[in-house]
Design an enzyme around this catalytic site. Structure first.
Site, PDB file in Angstrom:
ATOM      1  N   ASN A   9       0.870  -1.185   0.000  1.00 40.92           N
ATOM      2  CA  ASN A   9       0.000   0.000   0.000  1.00 40.92           C
ATOM      3  C   ASN A   9       0.901   1.226   0.000  1.00 40.92           C
ATOM      4  O   ASN A   9       1.499   1.555   1.025  1.00 40.92           O
ATOM      5  CB  ASN A   9      -0.895  -0.023   1.251  1.00 40.92           C
ATOM      6  N   LYS A  11      -0.007   4.215  -0.251  1.00 42.21           N
ATOM      7  CA  LYS A  11      -0.710   5.384   0.304  1.00 42.21           C
ATOM      8  C   LYS A  11      -0.542   6.585  -0.643  1.00 42.21           C
ATOM      9  O   LYS A  11      -0.537   6.399  -1.849  1.00 42.21           O
ATOM     10  CB  LYS A  11      -0.209   5.680   1.715  1.00 42.21           C
ATOM     11  N   HIS A  93      -9.629   1.075   4.811  1.00 44.07           N
ATOM     12  CA  HIS A  93      -8.368   1.263   5.542  1.00 44.07           C
ATOM     13  C   HIS A  93      -8.628   2.219   6.707  1.00 44.07           C
ATOM     14  O   HIS A  93      -9.425   3.159   6.575  1.00 44.07           O
ATOM     15  CB  HIS A  93      -7.316   1.838   4.595  1.00 44.07           C
ATOM     16  N   GLU A  95      -7.062   4.626   7.806  1.00 49.09           N
ATOM     17  CA  GLU A  95      -6.835   6.046   7.503  1.00 49.09           C
ATOM     18  C   GLU A  95      -8.046   6.648   6.796  1.00 49.09           C
ATOM     19  O   GLU A  95      -8.360   7.822   6.980  1.00 49.09           O
ATOM     20  CB  GLU A  95      -5.546   6.190   6.662  1.00 49.09           C
ATOM     21  N   GLU A 163      -5.669  -5.082  10.576  1.00 50.95           N
ATOM     22  CA  GLU A 163      -4.675  -4.042  10.792  1.00 50.95           C
ATOM     23  C   GLU A 163      -4.986  -3.281  12.077  1.00 50.95           C
ATOM     24  O   GLU A 163      -5.818  -2.348  12.059  1.00 50.95           O
ATOM     25  CB  GLU A 163      -4.673  -3.059   9.615  1.00 50.95           C
ATOM     26  N   GLY A 169       2.083   2.220  10.723  1.00 49.87           N
ATOM     27  CA  GLY A 169       3.014   3.331  10.569  1.00 49.87           C
ATOM     28  C   GLY A 169       3.687   3.756  11.860  1.00 49.87           C
ATOM     29  O   GLY A 169       4.315   4.815  11.918  1.00 49.87           O
ATOM     30  N   SER A 209       3.115  -2.175  10.365  1.00 46.61           N
ATOM     31  CA  SER A 209       4.560  -2.141  10.585  1.00 46.61           C
ATOM     32  C   SER A 209       5.249  -3.465  10.290  1.00 46.61           C
ATOM     33  O   SER A 209       6.193  -3.843  10.997  1.00 46.61           O
ATOM     34  CB  SER A 209       4.868  -1.665  12.016  1.00 46.61           C
TER      35      SER A 209
HETATM   36  C1  PEP Z   1      -0.888   0.026   5.827  1.00 46.76           C
HETATM   37  O1  PEP Z   1      -0.739   1.049   5.164  1.00 46.76           O
HETATM   38  O2  PEP Z   1      -1.891  -0.673   5.642  1.00 46.76           O
HETATM   39  C2  PEP Z   1       0.157  -0.336   6.770  1.00 46.76           C
HETATM   40  C3  PEP Z   1       0.023  -1.456   7.440  1.00 46.76           C
HETATM   41  O3  PEP Z   1       1.205   0.538   6.904  1.00 46.76           O
HETATM   42  P1  PEP Z   1       2.623   0.237   7.630  1.00 46.76           P
HETATM   43  O4  PEP Z   1       3.103  -1.100   7.082  1.00 46.76           O
HETATM   44  O5  PEP Z   1       3.501   1.368   7.216  1.00 46.76           O
HETATM   45  O6  PEP Z   1       2.366   0.164   9.084  1.00 46.76           O
END
Ligand code: PEP
Length: 249
Positions: A9, A11, A93, A95, A163, A169, A209
C-alpha cells in the site's frame, strides 16, 4: 488451498519516477508461491499496469466510490479503476475510516461496487489502542467484519486485512499471540457466516509495521496468509525480503 498474498500500500506516496521501484520489485523478488499486489495512488495505476503486463504482479487501488458513476467530484468509480488496469482495491483502511469518516456500511457498499466492477476488495478491519486497552478488540473486529463484508463475498472476490490501528506506521507490531487470537477469531466468524468451504477460502492478511526483520515471525502465525504492507512496500530493498519470507513460510 489458499495462495499466499503480499500486498503493498503506497498510500499517498509516489510519482511516475518512483515506478522504478516497481520494476525492481518485479525483477528482484521471484516468489512463485506468492501472489503480489501493489496498491498505488490512482495517478500511477494505468502506467504501472502497463509496465507489469508481462509479470504476475497485480496493480491495485486504495479506495473507490460506492456508486458506479455520477456527480461525485474528485471520486473514482471501481469500473474506472478496473479500466485503468487495477485488479483489486483496498477498502475501509483505517486512515480512510478516520480521515473520511467511512463507516462499515459505506465500506460494504464500496465492496459491492468493487465486485460489480470485477475488482477484488481488500477489506480492512482493526481496533484502536483505546479499544484494545478496554478489552473490546474482538467485539470491534466482529462488528466491523459483519458490517463491512457483503453477503456476496467469496474467497475469490474478497481478502480480509487485520490491521490494528495502533500498529500502522508506528513501528509497533502486534505480538504473535495477539495476531493469532484475532486471525483465529476472524476465520471462525467467516466460517460461521459463510459456511466452512467459503469461510476457509478467504485470505487473511496482517498489516501494521511489517518489516523485513519481523516478517518471518508474523508469517509463522496460524491463519496468516500474507501481509498488507505500507512503508516497507515503497522500495524493493524492504519489500523483497518480506515477499521472500512469505514464500518461505
Ligand atoms: C498500511 O498502510 O496498511 C500499513 C500497514 O502501513 P505500515 O506497514 O507502514 O504500518
Amino acid at each position: 488451498m489458499r495462495r499466499k498474498l503480499a500486498a503493498g500500500n503506497w498510500k499517498m506516496n509516489g510519482l511516475l519516477a518512483d515506478l522504478g521501484q516497481l520494476d525492481r520489485i518485479m525483477a528482484a523478488c521471484p516468489a512463485p508461491g506468492v501472489d503480489l499486489l501493489i496498491c498505488l495512488p490512482a495517478t500511477l495505476i494505468h502506467t504501472a499496469s502497463g509496465r507489469s503486463a508481462s509479470h504476475p504482479l497485480q496493480v491495485g487501488a486504495q479506495d473507490c466510490h460506492r456508486a458506479s458513476a455520477g456527480a461525485h467530484t474528485g471520486d473514482i468509480a471501481a469500473a474506472q479503476l478496473a479500466d485503468a488496469g487495477a485488479t483489486a482495491v483496498i477498502l475501509g483502511h483505517s486512515e480512510r475510516r478516520a480521515d473520511h469518516h467511512e463507516d462499515s456500511a459505506t465500506v460494504r457498499a464500496k465492496a459491492e461496487a468493487a465486485q460489480a466492477a470485477g475488482l477484488i476488495g481488500v477489506i480492512c478491519v482493526g481496533e484502536t489502542l483505546a479499544e484494545r486497552d478496554a478489552g473490546a478488540t474482538l467485539d470491534v473486529i466482529g462488528a466491523q467484519l459483519d458490517a463491512s463484508v457483503p453477503d456476496s463475498a467469496t474467497g475469490d472476490n474478497t481478502v480480509i486485512a487485520y490491521e490494528p490501528v495502533w500498529a500502522i506506521g508506528t513501528g509497533r507490531i502486534a505480538t504473535t499471540d495477539q495476531i493469532a487470537e484475532v486471525h483465529g477469531f476472524i476465520r471462525a466468524r467467516l466460517i460461521a457466516r459463510f459456511g466452512a468451504a467459503t469461510g476457509q477460502a478467504f485470505r487473511l492478511l496482517y498489516g501494521g509495521s511489517v518489516k523485513p526483520d519481523n516478517a518471518a515471525q508474523i508469517f509463522a502465525v496460524p491463519e496468516v496468509d500474507g501481509a498488507l504492507v505500507g512503508g516497507a512496500s515503497l522500495t524493493a530493498e524492504d519489500f523483497c525480503p518480506i515477499i521472500a519470507a512469505l514464500d518461505a513460510s
